[in-house]
Every structure is written in C-alpha cells, then in structure tokens.
Design an enzyme around this catalytic site. Structure first.
Site, PDB file in Angstrom:
ATOM      1  CG  PHE A  93      33.404  31.951  59.455  1.00 47.58           C
ATOM      2  CD1 PHE A  93      32.324  31.898  60.328  1.00 47.58           C
ATOM      3  CD2 PHE A  93      34.064  33.169  59.302  1.00 47.58           C
ATOM      4  CE1 PHE A  93      31.914  33.026  61.036  1.00 47.58           C
ATOM      5  CE2 PHE A  93      33.669  34.301  60.001  1.00 47.58           C
ATOM      6  CZ  PHE A  93      32.592  34.227  60.873  1.00 47.58           C
TER       7      PHE A  93
ATOM      8  CE1 TYR B 242      34.950  36.349  55.478  1.00 44.46           C
ATOM      9  CE2 TYR B 242      34.486  38.703  55.463  1.00 44.46           C
ATOM     10  CZ  TYR B 242      35.202  37.607  54.993  1.00 44.46           C
ATOM     11  OH  TYR B 242      36.152  37.796  54.016  1.00 44.46           O
TER      12      TYR B 242
ATOM     13  CD  GLU C   7      32.643  34.334  48.144  1.00 42.07           C
ATOM     14  OE1 GLU C   7      33.198  35.401  48.433  1.00 42.07           O
ATOM     15  OE2 GLU C   7      31.409  34.232  48.011  1.00 42.07           O
TER      16      GLU C   7
HETATM   17  C1  SIN Z   1      27.121  38.629  46.240  1.00 43.98           C
HETATM   18  O1  SIN Z   1      27.552  39.766  46.408  1.00 43.98           O
HETATM   19  O2  SIN Z   1      25.905  38.415  46.237  1.00 43.98           O
HETATM   20  C2  SIN Z   1      28.046  37.476  46.058  1.00 43.98           C
HETATM   21  C3  SIN Z   1      29.475  37.847  46.176  1.00 43.98           C
HETATM   22  C4  SIN Z   1      30.243  37.179  47.239  1.00 43.98           C
HETATM   23  O3  SIN Z   1      29.877  36.124  47.733  1.00 43.98           O
HETATM   24  O4  SIN Z   1      31.294  37.709  47.635  1.00 43.98           O
END
Ligand code: SIN
Length: 195
Positions: free
Chosen positions: A16, A18, A95
């Site tokens: 998921f 968000y 992440e």
């Molecule tokens: C982004 O900010 O483009 C990637 C960072 C993330 O997926 O938290």
C-alpha cells in the site's frame, strides 16, 4: 500477523502506497487498485533528509498515524511472487534505509469493494510507516508552518513542493470525492507562498 510472517508465505504480495508511491511507484508490480486503509490519518509529520530535504533543511513527507475515525486513500500494488524479492529490495532501500520508514501490515479495501459494501474483501497489504521513535520524525506543527518548510526544501529526488503537489493531484484526480483537509490546506498555503 507481522510483516515477517507474510513474507514467509508463498504467492503475490500487496503493497500500500499513500505518499510518493501513489504517483511514482518505480518498482515492478502486476496490477494496482485505488482504495483506503481504515484507522489511519495521513500527516506531513515525518522528516526527510535524503529524498526531499537534506541534513540542514529536512523536508516534510507523509506518514500514517493511528486514528480510529480516519481513513487514508492511496494505491495498493500487487507484486507477483517472482517480483517480490526485487521489488522489496528496491523499496527497502528507498523507504527504510534512505527514508526511515518501517514495514507494517494494514488492511486495505479497494474502491470497488467499498461501493459494493463488501468489506469482507479486505486485503492484507505491506506498508511503510514512520513513527515518532524515528530520529528524523518531526511530528505535528501548524499547517502554515509545514507549508513554509516544504517550499524551502529539496533533496536528491527533487523539490519537497513537487512531492506535495503530486500527492494533492493524485487525490484530486483519482479520489475526487474524498476530503483531505490536511493535505489540501498545506498545498493551498504552500502555493500561496510561491505564486
Ligand atoms: C520521493 O520522494 O520521490 C521518494 C521518497 C519516498 O518514496 O519516500
């Protein structure tokens, strides 16, 4: 059930998104569904010193915060068994290692099942959530202050403002009937500062 338990099971996995994952998944998946998780609100309370900010000026990005009355809309991606290892390796770097999020499990309801009132069709989905025990967690602040911080920050993935606007655009275009007061008021305050 814990994320580690579901990782041991055979078959495809649902993930998921968000935040940036709704408009920039960048990992392999076989299909996606728009829908929501019940019991969480989305807040710009996590700090980001890599993707959308740096050590001097951490950006503000979203995390999920438990709230029984809330629900958060986003996208669930089904990753085929053959893609799980590669996709999860990529997402863990993006992440967890670079972003400070930890893997959790949530129950996801797809929009079409909500329309049919078929809540029995909830899917168990992996999700990256950042909590207050994380060193780069920033916590609550007035929405005007969050907006003022976002317009100043930039990281290796680009402007913090792009992250905010792309997320708001996703909600406007793909979840047009859903209220998201926190997101849209931060977007309005940030746009007022730059336009
Ligand atoms: C982004 O900010 O483009 C990637 C960072 C993330 O997926 O938290």
């Amino acid at each position: 059930m814990k994320p580690q338990d579901i990782m041991k099971e055979k078959g495809s996995k649902w993930i998921f998104g968000y935040g940036s994952l709704v408009w920039k998944p960048d990992f392999k998946y076989k299909r996606s569904k728009i829908g929501f998780v019940q019991g969480y609100k989305r807040r710009f309370w996590h700090g980001d010193d890599f993707h959308r900010g740096d050590k001097d000026k951490p950006g503000r990005v979203v995390t999920l915060v438990q709230d029984h009355e809330a629900c958060t809309w986003g996208v669930a991606y089904e990753v085929a068994e053959s893609q799980v290892e590669e996709s999860l390796r990529y997402l863990d770097m993006r992440e967890a290692v670079a972003g400070g999020y930890a893997l959790e499990l949530v129950e996801f309801t797809a929009r079409e099942e909500k329309a049919l009132q078929e809540h029995s069709h909830k899917l168990l989905a992996l999700v990256y959530i950042a909590t207050s025990d994380n060193p780069i967690y920033l916590g609550p602040a007035p929405e005007s202050e969050i907006a003022a911080q976002i317009v100043l920050c930039r990281g290796s993935a680009g402007l913090n403002m792009e992250y905010l606007v792309c997320l708001a655009q996703f909600m406007r275009h793909c979840c047009a009937d859903v209220e998201d007061e926190h997101l849209f008021s931060i977007e309005a305050a940030a746009l007022a500062l730059v336009l």
